[in-house]
Motif scaffolding. Sequence first.
Motif, PDB file in Angstrom:
ATOM      1  N   TYR A 326      -2.502   0.633  -3.197  1.00  0.00           N
ATOM      2  CA  TYR A 326      -2.221  -0.495  -2.312  1.00  0.00           C
ATOM      3  C   TYR A 326      -2.581  -1.815  -2.971  1.00  0.00           C
ATOM      4  N   VAL A 327      -1.968  -2.864  -2.484  1.00  0.00           N
ATOM      5  CA  VAL A 327      -2.296  -4.228  -2.889  1.00  0.00           C
ATOM      6  C   VAL A 327      -2.591  -4.979  -1.592  1.00  0.00           C
ATOM      7  N   THR A 328      -3.672  -5.729  -1.557  1.00  0.00           N
ATOM      8  CA  THR A 328      -4.032  -6.439  -0.329  1.00  0.00           C
ATOM      9  C   THR A 328      -3.621  -7.911  -0.423  1.00  0.00           C
ATOM     10  N   PRO A 329      -3.631  -8.624   0.712  1.00  0.00           N
ATOM     11  CA  PRO A 329      -3.327 -10.064   0.683  1.00  0.00           C
ATOM     12  C   PRO A 329      -4.313 -10.856  -0.177  1.00  0.00           C
ATOM     13  N   ALA A 330      -5.485 -10.265  -0.438  1.00  0.00           N
ATOM     14  CA  ALA A 330      -6.528 -10.963  -1.203  1.00  0.00           C
ATOM     15  C   ALA A 330      -6.374 -10.794  -2.709  1.00  0.00           C
ATOM     16  N   GLU A 331      -5.398  -9.981  -3.134  1.00  0.00           N
ATOM     17  CA  GLU A 331      -5.211  -9.718  -4.568  1.00  0.00           C
ATOM     18  C   GLU A 331      -5.135 -11.016  -5.362  1.00  0.00           C
ATOM     19  N   HIS A 332      -5.830 -11.066  -6.494  1.00  0.00           N
ATOM     20  CA  HIS A 332      -5.887 -12.222  -7.401  1.00  0.00           C
ATOM     21  C   HIS A 332      -6.736 -13.375  -6.855  1.00  0.00           C
ATOM     22  N   LEU A 333      -7.279 -13.226  -5.643  1.00  0.00           N
ATOM     23  CA  LEU A 333      -7.961 -14.362  -5.010  1.00  0.00           C
ATOM     24  C   LEU A 333      -9.431 -14.101  -4.688  1.00  0.00           C
ATOM     25  N   THR A 334      -9.727 -12.949  -4.090  1.00  0.00           N
ATOM     26  CA  THR A 334     -11.096 -12.662  -3.681  1.00  0.00           C
ATOM     27  C   THR A 334     -11.212 -11.183  -3.342  1.00  0.00           C
ATOM     28  N   LEU A 335     -12.430 -10.745  -3.047  1.00  0.00           N
ATOM     29  CA  LEU A 335     -12.645  -9.371  -2.603  1.00  0.00           C
ATOM     30  C   LEU A 335     -12.071  -9.234  -1.191  1.00  0.00           C
ATOM     31  N   PRO A 336     -11.263  -8.207  -0.930  1.00  0.00           N
ATOM     32  CA  PRO A 336     -10.639  -8.078   0.392  1.00  0.00           C
ATOM     33  C   PRO A 336     -11.651  -7.793   1.498  1.00  0.00           C
ATOM     34  N   ASN A 337     -11.351  -8.297   2.712  1.00  0.00           N
ATOM     35  CA  ASN A 337     -12.178  -7.973   3.876  1.00  0.00           C
ATOM     36  C   ASN A 337     -11.533  -6.807   4.620  1.00  0.00           C
ATOM     37  N   LEU A 338     -12.077  -6.451   5.771  1.00  0.00           N
ATOM     38  CA  LEU A 338     -11.583  -5.296   6.514  1.00  0.00           C
ATOM     39  C   LEU A 338     -10.118  -5.447   6.907  1.00  0.00           C
ATOM     40  N   GLU A 339      -9.736  -6.641   7.376  1.00  0.00           N
ATOM     41  CA  GLU A 339      -8.353  -6.866   7.787  1.00  0.00           C
ATOM     42  C   GLU A 339      -7.416  -6.798   6.587  1.00  0.00           C
ATOM     43  N   ASP A 340      -7.863  -7.312   5.430  1.00  0.00           N
ATOM     44  CA  ASP A 340      -7.060  -7.244   4.215  1.00  0.00           C
ATOM     45  C   ASP A 340      -6.798  -5.795   3.817  1.00  0.00           C
ATOM     46  N   VAL A 341      -7.832  -4.963   3.930  1.00  0.00           N
ATOM     47  CA  VAL A 341      -7.700  -3.547   3.595  1.00  0.00           C
ATOM     48  C   VAL A 341      -6.665  -2.889   4.508  1.00  0.00           C
ATOM     49  N   LYS A 342      -6.780  -3.165   5.805  1.00  0.00           N
ATOM     50  CA  LYS A 342      -5.822  -2.605   6.759  1.00  0.00           C
ATOM     51  C   LYS A 342      -4.398  -3.042   6.408  1.00  0.00           C
ATOM     52  N   GLU A 343      -4.199  -4.337   6.184  1.00  0.00           N
ATOM     53  CA  GLU A 343      -2.861  -4.860   5.879  1.00  0.00           C
ATOM     54  C   GLU A 343      -2.309  -4.247   4.592  1.00  0.00           C
ATOM     55  N   GLY A 344      -3.185  -4.064   3.612  1.00  0.00           N
ATOM     56  CA  GLY A 344      -2.741  -3.477   2.347  1.00  0.00           C
ATOM     57  C   GLY A 344      -2.300  -2.037   2.505  1.00  0.00           C
ATOM     58  N   VAL A 345      -3.086  -1.254   3.245  1.00  0.00           N
ATOM     59  CA  VAL A 345      -2.733   0.151   3.456  1.00  0.00           C
ATOM     60  C   VAL A 345      -1.434   0.267   4.246  1.00  0.00           C
ATOM     61  N   VAL A 346      -1.314  -0.500   5.321  1.00  0.00           N
ATOM     62  CA  VAL A 346      -0.110  -0.430   6.157  1.00  0.00           C
ATOM     63  C   VAL A 346       1.134  -0.803   5.345  1.00  0.00           C
ATOM     64  N   ALA A 347       1.038  -1.856   4.553  1.00  0.00           N
ATOM     65  CA  ALA A 347       2.185  -2.269   3.733  1.00  0.00           C
ATOM     66  C   ALA A 347       2.595  -1.160   2.774  1.00  0.00           C
ATOM     67  N   SER A 348       1.622  -0.515   2.150  1.00  0.00           N
ATOM     68  CA  SER A 348       1.928   0.566   1.210  1.00  0.00           C
ATOM     69  C   SER A 348       2.476   1.794   1.926  1.00  0.00           C
ATOM     70  N   LYS A 349       1.962   2.074   3.132  1.00  0.00           N
ATOM     71  CA  LYS A 349       2.478   3.199   3.914  1.00  0.00           C
ATOM     72  C   LYS A 349       3.938   2.969   4.290  1.00  0.00           C
ATOM     73  N   ILE A 350       4.282   1.724   4.610  1.00  0.00           N
ATOM     74  CA  ILE A 350       5.679   1.392   4.909  1.00  0.00           C
ATOM     75  C   ILE A 350       6.551   1.668   3.686  1.00  0.00           C
ATOM     76  N   ALA A 351       6.071   1.237   2.519  1.00  0.00           N
ATOM     77  CA  ALA A 351       6.813   1.473   1.278  1.00  0.00           C
ATOM     78  C   ALA A 351       6.988   2.962   1.021  1.00  0.00           C
ATOM     79  N   ALA A 352       5.918   3.727   1.230  1.00  0.00           N
ATOM     80  CA  ALA A 352       5.971   5.171   0.995  1.00  0.00           C
ATOM     81  C   ALA A 352       6.954   5.851   1.941  1.00  0.00           C
ATOM     82  N   GLU A 353       6.917   5.464   3.210  1.00  0.00           N
ATOM     83  CA  GLU A 353       7.837   6.053   4.193  1.00  0.00           C
ATOM     84  C   GLU A 353       9.286   5.724   3.845  1.00  0.00           C
ATOM     85  N   ALA A 354       9.531   4.470   3.480  1.00  0.00           N
ATOM     86  CA  ALA A 354      10.890   4.059   3.119  1.00  0.00           C
ATOM     87  C   ALA A 354      11.414   4.882   1.948  1.00  0.00           C
ATOM     88  N   ALA A 355      10.558   5.116   0.963  1.00  0.00           N
ATOM     89  CA  ALA A 355      10.961   5.892  -0.209  1.00  0.00           C
ATOM     90  C   ALA A 355      11.176   7.358   0.149  1.00  0.00           C
TER      91      ALA A 355
END
Length: 424
Positions: A326-355
């Motif tokens: 996964y890649v979080t919204p905080a990538e390249h900027l800072t250590l991700p927080n809890l919401e960033d982790v959630k958003e990163g996982v969900v985005a990657s799960k969407i990609a995985a399902e689509a594939a």
Amino acid sequence: MTQKSEAQKGNATPEMEIVAEKENISINKLITLIAEGKVVIPKNINGNSQACGIGKGLTTKINANIGSSSKIDDIDLEVKKAKVAVEYGADAIMDLSTGSDLITFRKKIMDAVDVPIGTVPIYEAGVATLRKGKEIIEMDPEDIFKSIENQAKEGVDFMTLHCGITKELVEKLQIAKRMMGVVSRGGTFLTSWIYHNDQENPLYENYDYILEIAYENDITLSLGDGLRPGCLSDASDIPQIQELVNLGVLVKRAQDANVQVMVEGPGHMPLNQIKANMELQKTICYGAPFYVLGPLVTDLAPGYDHITGAIGGAIAAFSGADFLCYVTPAEHLTLPNLEDVKEGVVASKIAAEAADVANGLESAWAREKEMAVARKNFDWEKQFDLAIDKSKPRSYRNKCELDDDEMCAMCGEYCAVKIAKGDF
């Protein structure tokens, strides 16, 4: 004994039985794929993680990176991140910590979640070096192998090891004129060490010893792409491809030694290069599972890199990648927080399902058809239950109370599905 050595004998392990049932695949087919090195089940004999299959013909898996840093060293927060990641669908967790008490941190993570755990042992060796008052380029190779050995005994299921960076490749890198140079942290540790000490990569030079440790503990090697591109302009360049060629040779050596192995990939890459890169890896690396970071398809979206990574991840998984980091919204900027982790996982799960849908996986299509029926029937609870993120759609639905369940606030009484219900 390793999963691969048992598969070579035609034997089914309890882990294989679990994966076969989860994936709705015949046990004989799974045994064959593991024997061929096209599927791995990262499961250290010293650990307690649940069996998870990664590779050809299986659902696309998701990894979530967590870990403390020298600037933010909060173990309890990282444990919460691991739990949130698993709650929202992460199939594995990688501990990339460079903070204080690394051993205690790993143990807490392993106690908190039951998915496979991965690490990058050279990080621990780097931390140990700095604590001795030395620079990374003064790292003692013994510290790297000590970290590998200790983490193997602790129960780490898969390890990223940058074995494909050679002294010859570092020399070529100097004349490659990359825009971003080396962006992998572990890759930088090794390239700098090789350059300043004018010596061969100890991980490459002592690869047989690494295979021994991996075999004894059934650790899955995740051969790291230390020279992955850090911007679109560096994608598919000579250092990246040459390292992949080196990794292909190392994959074959691991497979011949009955060690489970997968390969890590880019990185930053334009859309039009992703398919070719996936196919190249599968060809050069003997069909070993491919584990990709993104790829990020534009460099212009800091703060939204979970989206750029999901776009690239969907194309990569459709084209042959098996494991998305996964890649979080905080990538390249800072250590991700809890919401960033959630958003990163969900985005990657969407990609995985689509594939998985595009690749024709029956389980993915079954979920999609269930959702279509639920939407047609205005079965909101079923829709929430099927959703990748089960809480967000419910909160949107509850924002506007309606007397009639057979509509939403978008169209109201003009709902197309409601008007045509029963007619078509």
